[in-house]
Motif scaffolding. Structure first.
Motif, PDB file in Angstrom:
ATOM      1  N   VAL A 152       0.822  -1.206   0.000  1.00 29.63           N
ATOM      2  CA  VAL A 152       0.000   0.000   0.000  1.00 29.63           C
ATOM      3  C   VAL A 152       0.857   1.257   0.000  1.00 29.63           C
ATOM      4  N   LEU A 153       1.946   1.246   0.786  1.00 30.24           N
ATOM      5  CA  LEU A 153       2.814   2.420   0.840  1.00 30.24           C
ATOM      6  C   LEU A 153       3.384   2.750  -0.533  1.00 30.24           C
ATOM      7  N   ASP A 154       3.848   1.736  -1.248  1.00 31.92           N
ATOM      8  CA  ASP A 154       4.404   1.959  -2.583  1.00 31.92           C
ATOM      9  C   ASP A 154       3.328   2.426  -3.548  1.00 31.92           C
ATOM     10  N   ALA A 155       2.117   1.892  -3.384  1.00 25.47           N
ATOM     11  CA  ALA A 155       1.018   2.277  -4.269  1.00 25.47           C
ATOM     12  C   ALA A 155       0.584   3.722  -4.053  1.00 25.47           C
ATOM     13  N   ILE A 156       0.887   4.273  -2.895  1.00 25.44           N
ATOM     14  CA  ILE A 156       0.539   5.679  -2.614  1.00 25.44           C
ATOM     15  C   ILE A 156       1.694   6.607  -2.963  1.00 25.44           C
ATOM     16  N   ILE A 157       2.899   6.246  -2.513  1.00 25.30           N
ATOM     17  CA  ILE A 157       4.053   7.149  -2.659  1.00 25.30           C
ATOM     18  C   ILE A 157       4.500   7.270  -4.110  1.00 25.30           C
ATOM     19  N   THR A 158       4.626   6.146  -4.809  1.00 23.17           N
ATOM     20  CA  THR A 158       5.162   6.176  -6.177  1.00 23.17           C
ATOM     21  C   THR A 158       4.282   6.971  -7.139  1.00 23.17           C
ATOM     22  N   PRO A 159       2.953   6.744  -7.191  1.00 27.24           N
ATOM     23  CA  PRO A 159       2.137   7.584  -8.089  1.00 27.24           C
ATOM     24  C   PRO A 159       2.189   9.067  -7.725  1.00 27.24           C
ATOM     25  N   ALA A 160       2.278   9.378  -6.410  1.00 28.15           N
ATOM     26  CA  ALA A 160       2.345  10.783  -6.010  1.00 28.15           C
ATOM     27  C   ALA A 160       3.620  11.445  -6.539  1.00 28.15           C
ATOM     28  N   THR A 161       4.753  10.750  -6.429  1.00 26.88           N
ATOM     29  CA  THR A 161       5.999  11.317  -6.960  1.00 26.88           C
ATOM     30  C   THR A 161       5.969  11.388  -8.483  1.00 26.88           C
ATOM     31  N   ASP A 162       5.341  10.421  -9.126  1.00 23.67           N
ATOM     32  CA  ASP A 162       5.226  10.461 -10.590  1.00 23.67           C
ATOM     33  C   ASP A 162       4.404  11.659 -11.049  1.00 23.67           C
ATOM     34  N   MET A 217       4.142  14.514  -9.461  1.00 24.01           N
ATOM     35  CA  MET A 217       4.971  15.697  -9.278  1.00 24.01           C
ATOM     36  C   MET A 217       6.040  15.801 -10.350  1.00 24.01           C
ATOM     37  N   PHE A 218       6.547  14.639 -10.819  1.00 19.19           N
ATOM     38  CA  PHE A 218       7.535  14.648 -11.900  1.00 19.19           C
ATOM     39  C   PHE A 218       6.936  15.122 -13.230  1.00 19.19           C
ATOM     40  N   LEU A 251       8.045  25.487 -13.086  1.00 21.94           N
ATOM     41  CA  LEU A 251       6.616  25.808 -13.083  1.00 21.94           C
ATOM     42  C   LEU A 251       5.981  25.404 -11.757  1.00 21.94           C
ATOM     43  N   LEU A 252       6.354  24.233 -11.228  1.00 26.07           N
ATOM     44  CA  LEU A 252       5.813  23.792  -9.943  1.00 26.07           C
ATOM     45  C   LEU A 252       6.245  24.735  -8.823  1.00 26.07           C
ATOM     46  N   VAL A 254       9.603  20.581  -4.607  1.00 28.98           N
ATOM     47  CA  VAL A 254      10.094  20.268  -5.950  1.00 28.98           C
ATOM     48  C   VAL A 254      11.130  19.146  -5.932  1.00 28.98           C
ATOM     49  N   PHE A 255      12.010  19.118  -4.917  1.00 28.74           N
ATOM     50  CA  PHE A 255      13.134  18.186  -4.930  1.00 28.74           C
ATOM     51  C   PHE A 255      12.862  16.858  -4.226  1.00 28.74           C
ATOM     52  N   ILE A 256      11.771  16.738  -3.524  1.00 21.84           N
ATOM     53  CA  ILE A 256      11.472  15.478  -2.826  1.00 21.84           C
ATOM     54  C   ILE A 256      11.372  14.287  -3.786  1.00 21.84           C
ATOM     55  N   PRO A 257      10.646  14.387  -4.912  1.00 18.69           N
ATOM     56  CA  PRO A 257      10.453  13.201  -5.757  1.00 18.69           C
ATOM     57  C   PRO A 257      11.743  12.594  -6.286  1.00 18.69           C
TER      58      PRO A 257
END
Length: 306
Positions: free
Chosen positions: A131-141, A143-144, A150-151, A173-176
């Motif tokens: 679940v953690l990966d399913a939440i974190i990875t799409p969120a960083t994607d 933002m990318f 612009l962000l 901006v730099f977290i992802p």
């Protein structure tokens, strides 16, 4: 008789091992020797060290108060002003030194905070998955998918200009980038035999992460940290140029460049000085980051050490 499986010993017998304090110390010494032999990396390291020293010693070495005005507006280099004066008669050398303090302070705070948060998210996503990966990875994607500048502009525009909002925008901006790099390393190391051995003898997940996953992520984190500082300096200067960064009277390379462009026909120095400072700072961190990447890359390490 049952033989206890010790992860660290199994590593040494099989030729694979996790990072220990002694091995980390040896790697650090080896890295410094390789950097000393690499001319490009050495140039980058010297630039970075000199810039940090100049920023730290700015109150001692700057000839004037960076906000003190005089009647010698747009004075050329020489005389009372070694690098000239700006449109308000302020010493460009003093403002450049204090601008280095601003850029380095903002960049180091931003990259350190973003790195800490990104590393934590990457470890959680790469080690625990689910679940953690399913939440974190799409969120960083997501933002990318937005252009970095612009962000940052969107965050600063929503919260208003100022140093605090600038830092917050750049941290987001730099977290992802940190999260993605550490996630990939964690997923790779998690499948190694010594991690499975640790799980077999009952090591907690926290201890596995701190003992094996995190030490093996140090190299990519170090490279990302160095190159991110260069990028942060550029974005901070860009937002300062647009009037959305550090606010006057605090000196900033971006705001100096913005103010100087209106007087280019009368004097180029108010624009040239901060522009050259930005170029040298970004060049130094990029050279150092590229060398760290080459030295720490396992495919190039053998060639680099010869």
């Amino acid at each position: 008789m049952v033989t206890e499986v010790v992860p660290g010993r199994r590593q040494r017998r099989g030729g694979q091992q996790g990072a220990s304090p002694k091995s980390v110390g040896r790697r650090s010494g080896h890295l410094l020797r390789l950097l000393a032999r690499d001319k490009v990396g050495l140039v980058g390291l010297v630039i970075v060290v000199l810039m940090i020293a100049a920023a730290a010693l700015a109150p001692l070495i700057s000839p004037y108060d960076p906000t003190a005005m005089s009647d010698q507006r747009l004075a050329p280099p020489g005389g009372d002003f070694p690098l000239g004066a700006d449109e308000a008669g302020r010493d460009l050398l003093s403002r450049a030194l204090y601008g280095a303090r601003t850029s380095l302070t903002v960049s180091l705070i931003v990259v350190t905070c973003a790195g800490a948060i990104g590393v934590l998210l990457g470890l959680l996503a790469g080690f625990y998955r689910g679940v953690l990966d399913a939440i974190i990875t799409p969120a960083t994607d997501i933002m990318f998918s937005f252009p970095t500048l612009l962000l940052a502009l969107a965050v600063v525009a929503a919260r208003g200009p100022g140093t605090e909002n600038l830092v917050l925008a750049l941290v987001i901006v730099f977290i992802p980038s940190f999260a993605r790099i550490v996630r990939g390393t964690a997923m790779s190391v998690r499948r190694e035999p010594y991690v499975e051995s640790g799980q077999a003898v009952g090591l907690s997940n926290t201890r596995l992460i701190l003992k094996y996953i995190l030490p093996n992520s140090v190299a990519p984190i170090a490279v990302q940290f160095t190159t991110s500082i260069a990028y942060a300096i550029l974005i901070e200067a860009s937002l300062g140029y647009l009037g959305l960064g550090v606010q006057p009277p605090q000196p900033s390379w971006g705001s100096m460049l913005s103010n100087g462009k209106s007087f280019m026909e009368m004097s180029v120095w108010p624009s040239v000085v901060p522009g050259v400072c930005i170029m040298i700072a970004v060049l130094g961190f990029n050279l150092l980051g590229d060398t760290l990447r080459d030295v720490l890359d396992p495919r190039l390490r053998g060639r680099s050490s010869r």
